[in-house]
Design an enzyme around this catalytic site. Sequence first.
Site, PDB file in Angstrom:
ATOM      1  N   ASP A 126      33.138  32.488  35.608  1.00 31.26           N
ATOM      2  CA  ASP A 126      32.702  33.866  35.833  1.00 31.26           C
ATOM      3  C   ASP A 126      32.369  33.919  37.333  1.00 31.26           C
ATOM      4  OD1 ASP A 126      31.846  36.423  34.127  1.00 31.26           O
ATOM      5  OD2 ASP A 126      30.307  36.193  35.639  1.00 31.26           O
ATOM      6  N   LYS A 131      33.510  41.959  22.927  1.00 26.99           N
ATOM      7  CA  LYS A 131      34.772  41.756  23.647  1.00 26.99           C
ATOM      8  C   LYS A 131      35.635  40.731  22.921  1.00 26.99           C
ATOM      9  CE  LYS A 131      34.220  40.793  28.029  1.00 26.99           C
ATOM     10  NZ  LYS A 131      34.077  40.126  29.347  1.00 26.99           N
ATOM     11  N   GLN A 182      29.928  39.955  25.453  1.00 30.59           N
ATOM     12  CA  GLN A 182      30.987  39.000  25.108  1.00 30.59           C
ATOM     13  C   GLN A 182      31.256  38.968  23.601  1.00 30.59           C
ATOM     14  OE1 GLN A 182      31.847  36.918  28.142  1.00 30.59           O
ATOM     15  NE2 GLN A 182      33.773  36.840  27.038  1.00 30.59           N
ATOM     16  N   LYS A 191      31.956  31.501  22.883  1.00 36.39           N
ATOM     17  CA  LYS A 191      32.932  31.476  23.974  1.00 36.39           C
ATOM     18  C   LYS A 191      32.498  32.455  25.036  1.00 36.39           C
ATOM     19  CE  LYS A 191      36.767  30.274  25.933  1.00 36.39           C
ATOM     20  NZ  LYS A 191      35.935  29.916  27.131  1.00 36.39           N
ATOM     21  N   LYS A 198      27.295  33.027  26.758  1.00 32.57           N
ATOM     22  CA  LYS A 198      27.376  33.105  28.224  1.00 32.57           C
ATOM     23  C   LYS A 198      26.360  32.150  28.806  1.00 32.57           C
ATOM     24  CE  LYS A 198      29.584  35.491  31.388  1.00 32.57           C
ATOM     25  NZ  LYS A 198      30.900  36.148  31.323  1.00 32.57           N
ATOM     26  N   ASN A 217      38.198  36.498  41.862  1.00 32.68           N
ATOM     27  CA  ASN A 217      39.280  36.198  40.919  1.00 32.68           C
ATOM     28  C   ASN A 217      39.832  37.458  40.257  1.00 32.68           C
ATOM     29  OD1 ASN A 217      39.689  35.565  37.695  1.00 32.68           O
ATOM     30  ND2 ASN A 217      40.791  34.173  39.056  1.00 32.68           N
TER      31      ASN A 217
HETATM   32  P1  NDP Z   1      34.229  35.889  41.770  1.00 36.21           P
HETATM   33  O1  NDP Z   1      33.053  35.054  42.038  1.00 36.21           O
HETATM   34  O2  NDP Z   1      35.585  35.317  41.873  1.00 36.21           O
HETATM   35  O3  NDP Z   1      34.199  37.193  42.674  1.00 36.21           O
HETATM   36  C1  NDP Z   1      33.135  38.075  42.635  1.00 36.21           C
HETATM   37  C2  NDP Z   1      33.366  39.173  43.647  1.00 36.21           C
HETATM   38  O4  NDP Z   1      32.406  40.200  43.454  1.00 36.21           O
HETATM   39  C3  NDP Z   1      33.207  38.687  45.078  1.00 36.21           C
HETATM   40  O5  NDP Z   1      34.039  39.431  45.928  1.00 36.21           O
HETATM   41  C4  NDP Z   1      31.732  38.980  45.338  1.00 36.21           C
HETATM   42  O6  NDP Z   1      31.423  39.141  46.708  1.00 36.21           O
HETATM   43  C5  NDP Z   1      31.555  40.276  44.600  1.00 36.21           C
HETATM   44  N1  NDP Z   1      30.158  40.392  44.166  1.00 36.21           N
HETATM   45  C6  NDP Z   1      29.520  39.615  43.252  1.00 36.21           C
HETATM   46  N2  NDP Z   1      28.239  39.957  43.148  1.00 36.21           N
HETATM   47  C7  NDP Z   1      28.057  40.952  44.010  1.00 36.21           C
HETATM   48  C8  NDP Z   1      26.952  41.731  44.346  1.00 36.21           C
HETATM   49  N3  NDP Z   1      25.736  41.537  43.770  1.00 36.21           N
HETATM   50  N4  NDP Z   1      27.127  42.709  45.271  1.00 36.21           N
HETATM   51  C9  NDP Z   1      28.335  42.899  45.859  1.00 36.21           C
HETATM   52  N5  NDP Z   1      29.437  42.181  45.573  1.00 36.21           N
HETATM   53  C10 NDP Z   1      29.291  41.226  44.660  1.00 36.21           C
HETATM   54  O7  NDP Z   1      33.977  36.483  40.286  1.00 36.21           O
HETATM   55  P2  NDP Z   1      35.027  37.109  39.257  1.00 36.21           P
HETATM   56  O8  NDP Z   1      36.077  37.842  39.996  1.00 36.21           O
HETATM   57  O9  NDP Z   1      35.399  36.061  38.300  1.00 36.21           O
HETATM   58  O10 NDP Z   1      34.090  38.130  38.473  1.00 36.21           O
HETATM   59  C11 NDP Z   1      33.953  39.500  38.855  1.00 36.21           C
HETATM   60  C12 NDP Z   1      33.468  40.312  37.676  1.00 36.21           C
HETATM   61  O11 NDP Z   1      34.414  40.213  36.603  1.00 36.21           O
HETATM   62  C13 NDP Z   1      32.130  39.871  37.073  1.00 36.21           C
HETATM   63  O12 NDP Z   1      31.465  41.015  36.573  1.00 36.21           O
HETATM   64  C14 NDP Z   1      32.562  39.003  35.897  1.00 36.21           C
HETATM   65  O13 NDP Z   1      31.560  38.950  34.913  1.00 36.21           O
HETATM   66  C15 NDP Z   1      33.763  39.779  35.416  1.00 36.21           C
HETATM   67  N6  NDP Z   1      34.722  39.051  34.599  1.00 36.21           N
HETATM   68  C16 NDP Z   1      35.278  37.885  35.032  1.00 36.21           C
HETATM   69  C17 NDP Z   1      36.202  37.244  34.248  1.00 36.21           C
HETATM   70  C18 NDP Z   1      36.905  36.009  34.710  1.00 36.21           C
HETATM   71  O14 NDP Z   1      37.791  35.551  33.985  1.00 36.21           O
HETATM   72  N7  NDP Z   1      36.593  35.463  35.865  1.00 36.21           N
HETATM   73  C19 NDP Z   1      36.560  37.740  32.903  1.00 36.21           C
HETATM   74  C20 NDP Z   1      35.978  39.017  32.584  1.00 36.21           C
HETATM   75  C21 NDP Z   1      35.078  39.620  33.399  1.00 36.21           C
HETATM   76  P3  NDP Z   1      30.560  38.000  47.462  1.00 36.21           P
HETATM   77  O15 NDP Z   1      31.467  36.812  47.525  1.00 36.21           O
HETATM   78  O16 NDP Z   1      30.252  38.608  48.775  1.00 36.21           O
HETATM   79  O17 NDP Z   1      29.352  37.756  46.613  1.00 36.21           O
HETATM   80  O1  2IT Z   2      33.311  37.812  31.081  1.00 34.39           O
HETATM   81  C1  2IT Z   2      34.252  37.124  30.636  1.00 34.39           C
HETATM   82  O2  2IT Z   2      34.936  37.502  29.678  1.00 34.39           O
HETATM   83  C2  2IT Z   2      34.559  35.857  31.298  1.00 34.39           C
HETATM   84  N1  2IT Z   2      33.923  35.514  32.286  1.00 34.39           N
HETATM   85  C3  2IT Z   2      35.637  34.958  30.746  1.00 34.39           C
HETATM   86  C4  2IT Z   2      35.098  34.096  29.654  1.00 34.39           C
HETATM   87  C5  2IT Z   2      36.035  33.044  29.132  1.00 34.39           C
HETATM   88  O3  2IT Z   2      35.565  32.300  28.272  1.00 34.39           O
HETATM   89  O4  2IT Z   2      37.187  32.939  29.550  1.00 34.39           O
END
Ligand code: NDP
Ligand code: 2IT
Length: 444
Positions: free
Chosen positions: A165, A113, A110, A89, A125, A240
């Site tokens: 992600d 976690k 992961q 997952k 992943k 997100n």
């Molecule tokens: P999104 O794609 O929704 O948003 C990512 C954000 O981070 C954007 O604002 C983006 O800006 C910025 N960003 C990404 N890469 C870079 C970079 N190299 N330099 C500067 N800014 C950057 O992703 P999420 O919000 O889903 O994910 C954010 C983090 O949370 C990641 O590390 C992900 O692994 C982690 N995560 C996500 C989960 C989920 O459920 N979605 C669960 C657990 C962890 P820009 O658009 O300008 O690139």
């Molecule tokens: O980093 C993470 O935990 C996620 N991007 C969510 C993974 C998931 O299966 O919901």
Amino acid sequence: MIDSMKAVYDEVVTRDPGQKVFHQAVHEVLETIADVAALPKYSGASILQRIVEPERQIMFRVPWVDDAGNVQVNRGYRVEFNSALGPYKGGLRFHPTVNLGVIKFLGFEQVFKNALTGLGIGGGKGGSDFDPHGRSDGEVMRFCQSFMTELYRHIGDHTDVPAGDIGVGGREIGYMFGQYKRITNRFEAGVLTGKGTGWGGSYGRTEATGYGAVFFTERMLDRKGKSLDGQRVVVSGSGNVAIYAAQKAQQLGAHVVAFSDSSGYVVDEQGVDVDLLREVKEVQRGRVADYVAGRPGAKLHTEGSVWDVPCTIALPCATQNELDESHARTLVDNGVLAVAEGANMPCTPEAVEVFQAAGISFGPGKAANAGGVATSALEMQQNASREQWSFDKTVAKLEIVMTNIHDNVARTAEQHGAAGNYVLGANVAGFVQVADSMLAHGVV
Ligand code: NDP
Ligand code: 2IT
């Protein structure tokens, strides 16, 4: 690091010398679990040597046609890391920086976690170096269809269950689910999570990672006799995780003053208008400058770092290694009380050391951002029983999961003589859960 751990680490580096972020993630875990991992029952079964090696790694070509009629080629990945606790997952990341090392680091994190959630999910992943920025809906759809045309044969509701992600949200999950259904002729809801709520998705999954990180922060503050009410919060990113961390922090009385994306950061001293941010980011797919254009008083900065903005709570929610030692020193000098990783490994090891040395509550990603994958597991539960729970019911369950993770991690740290060290607590608690199941399953 003690010799037995160093030997495992050296082997990881020798096998794949270029995979720096994977090495970093492995190093952090090995450094903190030594006294448990060295127990004869684990070392005698080479648990560590097995846990650092993915069960399966899939790489594939993803050809697709852009709007101009050109054939584009990206690379796709799925790393099925560990299935001791349940089906693999974990999310899919679409970002130009994706490579096998990045996916292995994320898959490795992961595993631990998902163990901490207690919800019976293994770790995996995947993703691609495809960059969705600036691509039309049609291009994203054709890419997702091509990606799933290979991925479908490797996944399934009892095998491997991807989700979103970076760069993968509801739109992409929709296109991938559609293609999976078309190829297999099965409406197998539990094969992907983060689905739309009209066709098998869980209410609250969109909000879950950000909300969960804030619930975790609240519990860390509780332990110090403090609360979120009145705290000054900075989030990084504006995707997100960042958006819903900001929303929940505000609901709990905090003042959220800054966010960012890769083009810069915004300070909004009136308090971030989360509805406007959602409109700009989720609907228009715009940049942080578009928020400033619609919000008098908000200021865009294209030099420096969002971590220069004084705050008492820092929530890094963008990407790995975005917060380094000098950022950490600035935050500490500015009076930060707690840092919780909404992103995966956003703080460098040196930054984490600075926080821990200063007595700042530091919640590592594998605990603090587990709310997203936990709610994915709740989505799988709903799919299996053909039910759909209300938003409030799902978020209430999420809050209980986050409280349990916090308490388990804090207790484990205490039991190992490291009270307040959530990094050690998360790694040890996660490791023991996975390692005991691996022992029970024999040498596989
Ligand atoms: P999104 O794609 O929704 O948003 C990512 C954000 O981070 C954007 O604002 C983006 O800006 C910025 N960003 C990404 N890469 C870079 C970079 N190299 N330099 C500067 N800014 C950057 O992703 P999420 O919000 O889903 O994910 C954010 C983090 O949370 C990641 O590390 C992900 O692994 C982690 N995560 C996500 C989960 C989920 O459920 N979605 C669960 C657990 C962890 P820009 O658009 O300008 O690139
Ligand atoms: O980093 C993470 O935990 C996620 N991007 C969510 C993974 C998931 O299966 O919901």
